[in-house]
Write a protein that holds these residues in place. Structure first.
Motif, PDB file in Angstrom:
ATOM      1  N   GLN A   2       0.830  -1.203   0.000  1.00 57.33           N
ATOM      2  CA  GLN A   2       0.000   0.000   0.000  1.00 57.33           C
ATOM      3  C   GLN A   2       0.866   1.255   0.000  1.00 57.33           C
ATOM      4  O   GLN A   2       0.587   2.212  -0.728  1.00 57.33           O
ATOM      5  CB  GLN A   2      -0.938   0.004   1.212  1.00 57.33           C
ATOM      6  N   GLN A   3       1.920   1.222   0.790  1.00 59.99           N
ATOM      7  CA  GLN A   3       2.831   2.365   0.846  1.00 59.99           C
ATOM      8  C   GLN A   3       3.494   2.587  -0.504  1.00 59.99           C
ATOM      9  O   GLN A   3       3.587   3.714  -0.985  1.00 59.99           O
ATOM     10  CB  GLN A   3       3.879   2.129   1.930  1.00 59.99           C
TER      11      GLN A   3
ATOM     12  N   ASP B 266       1.083   3.990  -3.024  1.00 57.17           N
ATOM     13  CA  ASP B 266       0.814   5.415  -2.814  1.00 57.17           C
ATOM     14  C   ASP B 266       1.886   6.298  -3.426  1.00 57.17           C
ATOM     15  O   ASP B 266       1.633   7.462  -3.734  1.00 57.17           O
ATOM     16  CB  ASP B 266       0.711   5.734  -1.310  1.00 57.17           C
ATOM     17  N   THR B 267       3.089   5.762  -3.621  1.00 58.46           N
ATOM     18  CA  THR B 267       4.187   6.548  -4.161  1.00 58.46           C
ATOM     19  C   THR B 267       4.377   6.351  -5.658  1.00 58.46           C
ATOM     20  O   THR B 267       5.158   7.058  -6.273  1.00 58.46           O
ATOM     21  CB  THR B 267       5.519   6.231  -3.454  1.00 58.46           C
TER      22      THR B 267
END
Length: 177
Positions: free
Chosen positions: A165-166, A169-170
């Motif tokens: 998820q991280q 997001d990037t």
């Protein structure tokens, strides 16, 4: 000298950080601490002045590495959330989004296999003794091994999912249409 001379191997566990500077010795001791501990007790373990231990523990507290508990006396404890966060950031930085997705899928498959094997949603819902007695194939030790692995796989999937998820997001993901 004998080939098994202790100086050729790692230091004994109780002296694992002997050759490090005082900051590293305090950090290493904090990593091993599982309950609130005073600066004085940590200073005794690392052989330094309590004032020096308090200085580094204050710094580690500011960084989030330890949790400081005010009281008489003040105590410090390893902050597991910090190390969890650090591990997730490391996974997100070291792996591609596709690699993270695949790892989540593989871990999910392992979890599903355990759920089907033990007819339960989580390892804590399994009576290990009853599961071993009901099986011709699994010993009690094998069941306990499965349950421990299952719990570990669930935790690992959570870390990889958070890293995925991280990372997502990037990155800009292609929009399917």
């Amino acid at each position: 000298m004998d080939a098994t001379d202790a100086s050729d191997g790692p230091p004994p566990f109780e002296d694992a950080f002997r050759g490090d500077d005082v900051e590293q010795r305090i950090y290493g001791t904090v990593l091993q601490t599982r309950e609130p501990t005073t600066a004085g007790a940590i200073a005794d373990q690392v052989d330094c002045d309590p004032k020096t231990a308090r200085k580094y523990l204050g710094w580690f507290s500011d960084l989030g590495i330890v949790t400081r508990y005010d009281g008489t006396p003040v105590t410090y404890e390893r902050n597991d959330a910090y190390f969890q966060w650090r591990r997730i950031n490391q996974l997100a930085a070291e792996h591609t989004l596709d690699t993270l997705r695949q790892r989540v899928r593989n871990l999910t498959d392992r979890i599903t296999a355990y759920e089907e094997t033990y007819d339960a949603e989580r390892p804590g819902a399994v009576d290990a003794v009853a599961a071993a007695e009901a099986s011709d194939e699994r010993t009690i030790d094998a069941v306990y091994g499965d349950l421990a692995d299952w719990a570990t796989v669930r935790e690992e999937r959570e870390r990889y999912e958070r890293a995925r998820q991280q990372r997502a997001d990037t990155e800009t993901e292609p929009v399917s249409g």
